[in-house]
Design an enzyme around this catalytic site. Sequence first.
Site, PDB file in Angstrom:
ATOM      1  N   HIS A 170       0.817  -1.229   0.000  1.00 19.52           N
ATOM      2  CA  HIS A 170       0.000   0.000   0.000  1.00 19.52           C
ATOM      3  C   HIS A 170       0.844   1.270   0.000  1.00 19.52           C
ATOM      4  CE1 HIS A 170      -3.700  -2.230   0.538  1.00 19.52           C
ATOM      5  NE2 HIS A 170      -3.263  -2.786   1.661  1.00 19.52           N
ATOM      6  N   ASP A 220      -2.564 -10.500  -2.554  1.00 13.08           N
ATOM      7  CA  ASP A 220      -3.134 -10.099  -1.259  1.00 13.08           C
ATOM      8  C   ASP A 220      -4.630  -9.799  -1.440  1.00 13.08           C
ATOM      9  OD1 ASP A 220      -2.055  -8.754   1.576  1.00 13.08           O
ATOM     10  OD2 ASP A 220      -3.848  -7.747   0.792  1.00 13.08           O
TER      11      ASP A 220
HETATM   12  C1  OKP Z   1      -2.992  -4.333   4.631  1.00 10.03           C
HETATM   13  B1  OKP Z   1      -2.624  -5.454   3.689  1.00 10.03           B
HETATM   14  C2  OKP Z   1      -8.221   1.600   8.898  1.00 10.03           C
HETATM   15  C3  OKP Z   1      -8.243   0.118   9.015  1.00 10.03           C
HETATM   16  C4  OKP Z   1      -8.431  -0.506   7.660  1.00 10.03           C
HETATM   17  C5  OKP Z   1      -6.550  -1.584   6.714  1.00 10.03           C
HETATM   18  C6  OKP Z   1      -6.239  -2.880   6.013  1.00 10.03           C
HETATM   19  C7  OKP Z   1      -4.836  -2.910   5.540  1.00 10.03           C
HETATM   20  C8  OKP Z   1      -4.456  -4.226   4.913  1.00 10.03           C
HETATM   21  N1  OKP Z   1      -8.469   2.235  10.131  1.00 10.03           N
HETATM   22  N2  OKP Z   1      -7.721  -1.683   7.495  1.00 10.03           N
HETATM   23  O1  OKP Z   1      -3.078  -5.313   2.365  1.00 10.03           O
HETATM   24  O2  OKP Z   1      -2.946  -6.785   4.155  1.00 10.03           O
HETATM   25 ZN    ZN Z   2      -4.184  -7.314   2.645  1.00  9.28          ZN
END
Ligand code: OKP
Ligand code: ZN
Length: 353
Positions: free
Chosen positions: A169, A205
């Site tokens: 990300h 992912d």
């Molecule tokens: C990361 B990866 C925001 C929470 C939202 C984020 C998920 C991130 C995933 N407060 N959750 O792609 O596994």
């Molecule tokens: Zn993820």
Amino acid sequence: MKTFHNPHHAAHAGQQEMFRGRMVPCHEVPARLDFVLAELQRRPLGALQTPEVDDAALDAAIGRVHSARYVDFLRGAWAEWVAMDPANAERDALPSVWPLSNRHGFRNDVLPANFAARLGLFSFDSGSPLTAGTWAAARGGAACALAAARDVSAGARSAFALSRPPGHHAGPDFLGGYCFLNNAAIAAQALRDAGHAKVAVLDVDYHHGNGTQTIFYERADVLTVSIHGDPVTEYPFFLGHADERGAGAGEGFNVNLALPRGTGFDTWRATLTTALQAVQRFGATALVVPMGLDTFEGDPISGFTLKSADYFAVGEALAGAGLPTVFTFEGGYAVEAVGTNAVNLLEGFQRSA
Ligand code: OKP
Ligand code: ZN
């Protein structure tokens, strides 16, 4: 395959993330990596080692995909956070004000002197705590990605960069989604720089790899493909739609395969076939797989229903591309299962590679 694991990963251990109006314990915890390491000790795939890359080469590799002002920010962020208030030493840094984008009339070309504002400038969510050890951990992860890419460009069939925090990300100049430095992008760029003419990134992912997409969006030499939960309902929401196909010279070199929440392995596997066909058509000479295990049925924050045994088949299908391959460790939050699922995938790959 060799595994390059990050000895500094546990230095990054956020306490809480913002979720629906309250602070909840972080999903992205050090134990995730420890479970994968433990499983690799039970079922070895090859040497387990820490990366050996010199500082200057590592800084250069990071600088190939992230902006200087972002890297400077990240390197100094914790010291600035504590300088705001000595009591901050006990708290994670999280943003609370964002410039959104130029579309909203806000500027992002003037760096605020206020650290809290700068943290917002370089972040896109409030779920990615920055801690005392975040820079050391993220940098150690980038070293794993670089070492894995070097191993593969030196002739290895595959290598695994086992690091956290994850990376897919993180964009040219932003963090978010638990990610700070984009390990998969660093590996892809390192493969290009080592002479691979065309590198494909195939992100498996659960969440769209928005950072990787953005880094390579206008380039024709790196194909980015992602299979993920439909951003209409799933994080990161604001990118990952099918009509994002690349821009400029990169037109046609980004492929988003979004699937509805609830998708099971039959449909997911058919989509992987589609993704691999795109990699084949592109004529990639090397492959990077941001390997998230949050497609697992037991994942607490995701919505696909893959079972542990399915990951063997995922690895086998990826090996079918016949390309030198770097794996990076991304999501997977069913912590007790993440080691089994990761090693199943890699074992499936290795078995049929
Ligand atoms: C990361 B990866 C925001 C929470 C939202 C984020 C998920 C991130 C995933 N407060 N959750 O792609 O596994
Ligand atoms: Zn993820």
